[in-house]
Design a protein around this motif. Sequence first.
Motif, PDB file in Angstrom:
ATOM      1  N   LEU A  16       0.828  -1.201   0.000  1.00 19.15           N
ATOM      2  CA  LEU A  16       0.000   0.000   0.000  1.00 19.15           C
ATOM      3  C   LEU A  16       0.871   1.262   0.000  1.00 19.15           C
ATOM      4  O   LEU A  16       0.590   2.231  -0.712  1.00 19.15           O
ATOM      5  CB  LEU A  16      -0.932   0.004   1.213  1.00 19.15           C
ATOM      6  CG  LEU A  16      -2.091  -1.001   1.183  1.00 19.15           C
ATOM      7  CD1 LEU A  16      -2.831  -0.991   2.520  1.00 19.15           C
ATOM      8  CD2 LEU A  16      -3.051  -0.686   0.037  1.00 19.15           C
ATOM      9  N   LEU A  17       1.932   1.244   0.807  1.00 18.90           N
ATOM     10  CA  LEU A  17       2.860   2.374   0.831  1.00 18.90           C
ATOM     11  C   LEU A  17       3.516   2.565  -0.531  1.00 18.90           C
ATOM     12  O   LEU A  17       3.679   3.696  -1.001  1.00 18.90           O
ATOM     13  CB  LEU A  17       3.942   2.152   1.895  1.00 18.90           C
ATOM     14  CG  LEU A  17       3.516   2.266   3.361  1.00 18.90           C
ATOM     15  CD1 LEU A  17       4.682   1.919   4.269  1.00 18.90           C
ATOM     16  CD2 LEU A  17       3.012   3.671   3.660  1.00 18.90           C
ATOM     17  N   THR A  18       3.881   1.450  -1.154  1.00 21.90           N
ATOM     18  CA  THR A  18       4.520   1.515  -2.471  1.00 21.90           C
ATOM     19  C   THR A  18       3.612   2.201  -3.482  1.00 21.90           C
ATOM     20  O   THR A  18       4.043   3.072  -4.248  1.00 21.90           O
ATOM     21  CB  THR A  18       4.893   0.110  -2.967  1.00 21.90           C
ATOM     22  OG1 THR A  18       5.758  -0.515  -2.009  1.00 21.90           O
ATOM     23  CG2 THR A  18       5.591   0.168  -4.314  1.00 21.90           C
ATOM     24  N   GLU A  19       2.350   1.834  -3.483  1.00 19.29           N
ATOM     25  CA  GLU A  19       1.396   2.430  -4.422  1.00 19.29           C
ATOM     26  C   GLU A  19       1.189   3.915  -4.151  1.00 19.29           C
ATOM     27  O   GLU A  19       1.103   4.728  -5.082  1.00 19.29           O
ATOM     28  CB  GLU A  19       0.051   1.681  -4.356  1.00 19.29           C
ATOM     29  CG  GLU A  19       0.116   0.270  -4.903  1.00 19.29           C
ATOM     30  CD  GLU A  19       0.643   0.237  -6.337  1.00 19.29           C
ATOM     31  OE1 GLU A  19       0.172   1.056  -7.165  1.00 19.29           O
ATOM     32  OE2 GLU A  19       1.541  -0.589  -6.616  1.00 19.29           O
ATOM     33  N   GLU A  20       1.127   4.289  -2.859  1.00 21.78           N
ATOM     34  CA  GLU A  20       0.943   5.705  -2.525  1.00 21.78           C
ATOM     35  C   GLU A  20       2.153   6.538  -2.906  1.00 21.78           C
ATOM     36  O   GLU A  20       2.026   7.654  -3.401  1.00 21.78           O
ATOM     37  CB  GLU A  20       0.645   5.843  -1.024  1.00 21.78           C
ATOM     38  CG  GLU A  20      -0.714   5.321  -0.611  1.00 21.78           C
ATOM     39  CD  GLU A  20      -1.856   6.007  -1.368  1.00 21.78           C
ATOM     40  OE1 GLU A  20      -1.829   7.256  -1.478  1.00 21.78           O
ATOM     41  OE2 GLU A  20      -2.747   5.304  -1.856  1.00 21.78           O
ATOM     42  N   PHE A  21       3.348   5.984  -2.694  1.00 23.25           N
ATOM     43  CA  PHE A  21       4.559   6.710  -3.063  1.00 23.25           C
ATOM     44  C   PHE A  21       4.670   6.841  -4.572  1.00 23.25           C
ATOM     45  O   PHE A  21       5.170   7.848  -5.086  1.00 23.25           O
ATOM     46  CB  PHE A  21       5.807   6.026  -2.486  1.00 23.25           C
ATOM     47  CG  PHE A  21       6.087   6.385  -1.051  1.00 23.25           C
ATOM     48  CD1 PHE A  21       6.371   7.703  -0.708  1.00 23.25           C
ATOM     49  CD2 PHE A  21       6.069   5.423  -0.060  1.00 23.25           C
ATOM     50  CE1 PHE A  21       6.629   8.053   0.613  1.00 23.25           C
ATOM     51  CE2 PHE A  21       6.334   5.752   1.263  1.00 23.25           C
ATOM     52  CZ  PHE A  21       6.611   7.073   1.605  1.00 23.25           C
ATOM     53  N   LYS A  53       2.231   7.303  -6.576  1.00 24.38           N
ATOM     54  CA  LYS A  53       1.355   8.415  -6.945  1.00 24.38           C
ATOM     55  C   LYS A  53       2.047   9.753  -6.691  1.00 24.38           C
ATOM     56  O   LYS A  53       1.967  10.677  -7.499  1.00 24.38           O
ATOM     57  CB  LYS A  53       0.055   8.336  -6.148  1.00 24.38           C
ATOM     58  CG  LYS A  53      -0.815   7.131  -6.466  1.00 24.38           C
ATOM     59  CD  LYS A  53      -2.033   7.109  -5.559  1.00 24.38           C
ATOM     60  CE  LYS A  53      -2.873   5.842  -5.793  1.00 24.38           C
ATOM     61  NZ  LYS A  53      -4.036   5.781  -4.868  1.00 24.38           N
ATOM     62  N   LEU A  54       2.750   9.842  -5.556  1.00 22.63           N
ATOM     63  CA  LEU A  54       3.443  11.085  -5.204  1.00 22.63           C
ATOM     64  C   LEU A  54       4.577  11.373  -6.170  1.00 22.63           C
ATOM     65  O   LEU A  54       4.796  12.508  -6.594  1.00 22.63           O
ATOM     66  CB  LEU A  54       3.972  11.006  -3.771  1.00 22.63           C
ATOM     67  CG  LEU A  54       2.928  10.972  -2.655  1.00 22.63           C
ATOM     68  CD1 LEU A  54       3.596  10.729  -1.325  1.00 22.63           C
ATOM     69  CD2 LEU A  54       2.142  12.282  -2.624  1.00 22.63           C
ATOM     70  N   VAL A  55       5.310  10.319  -6.523  1.00 27.11           N
ATOM     71  CA  VAL A  55       6.455  10.475  -7.431  1.00 27.11           C
ATOM     72  C   VAL A  55       6.005  10.897  -8.819  1.00 27.11           C
ATOM     73  O   VAL A  55       6.670  11.682  -9.505  1.00 27.11           O
ATOM     74  CB  VAL A  55       7.271   9.169  -7.505  1.00 27.11           C
ATOM     75  CG1 VAL A  55       8.300   9.238  -8.618  1.00 27.11           C
ATOM     76  CG2 VAL A  55       7.952   8.889  -6.178  1.00 27.11           C
TER      77      VAL A  55
END
Length: 329
Positions: A318-323, A325-327
């Motif tokens: 989940l963190l990977t997917e959110e990061f 999006k930010l990147v």
Amino acid sequence: MSKGIWIFVEQAAGKIRKISFELLSQGRKIADQKGEPLVAVIVGENIANLTKEVAEYGADQVYLLDSPQLAQYTTGAYTSALTKLLRKEEPKAFLLGHTALAKDLAPRLAQRLGVGLASDIVDIEQDQDKFLLFKRPVYTGSAFSLVEIESTPLLATVRAKSFVASEPDSSRQAEVIEATVDIDPADLKVILKDVALIITSRPALTEADIVISGGRGMKAKENFTILEALADVVGAAVGASRAAVDSGWIDNQFQVGQTGSIVAPTLYIACGISGAIQHIAGMGASKVIIAINKDPDAPIFNVADYGIVGDLFEVVPLLTEEFKKLVNE
């Protein structure tokens, strides 16, 4: 009479390690306060191009030990060349980064020179009578000792991220001195023929601004791909606890802890790591610590700035997917 604050500038493949810039910056402050010159020493082959960068970080003089025999680090060759230089020039202090190379080299220099060694220091205190005092952690970082060295040069290895590297000053220049390299044949007990490089886009563990580590909670070798995916998104290094290394899930070069690498990144993410004392000793100086563990009573939460109680196999993706999006924004 001994003179100068000397810094060992560690380089590999023509690239200076970050710890050397940190030492040069702190060395510049000490040299100014003590009224001493700041001297850098670079060892290797075809290294003259590094002198400008070293000067920008404050060096007044740069000694070059340039020889094909020093192209790759070997204990005997480096010890022989540096011992002769230090005996001849007699610096007041000689500081090295607390790296794998220096942990091998510094004790041998101390033995050859007949001086004391302060190892893994985290701060340097100035004393009018004793010139410099060295602060180092003891009892796995739960206390500190102040080390006084009575011999000269004052020899010490400094933990990475203990000091902040200054901004380079492109207007600075340094006197470059090409030192004579005279290595005793008896010291060439090992001759390095070839080096196998591991090609990776990730930063080195001890120099990374972000480290993502896995522990016993990773459960298997193949599960480290979860951490690698997150690391690749945020530009992090991957680390591990001793439990994960001992289980054979990851190579010991990635071990973080008292018996592994000491790291102090801006952000440390501990995944499935319980928080044993020896591991805390290796990452406790990180600026921000995030712990992910399904056990709410895990000791790692006692040192974490942020804690996530949950299954890492659900949280990390989940963190990977959110990061991502930010990147990609």
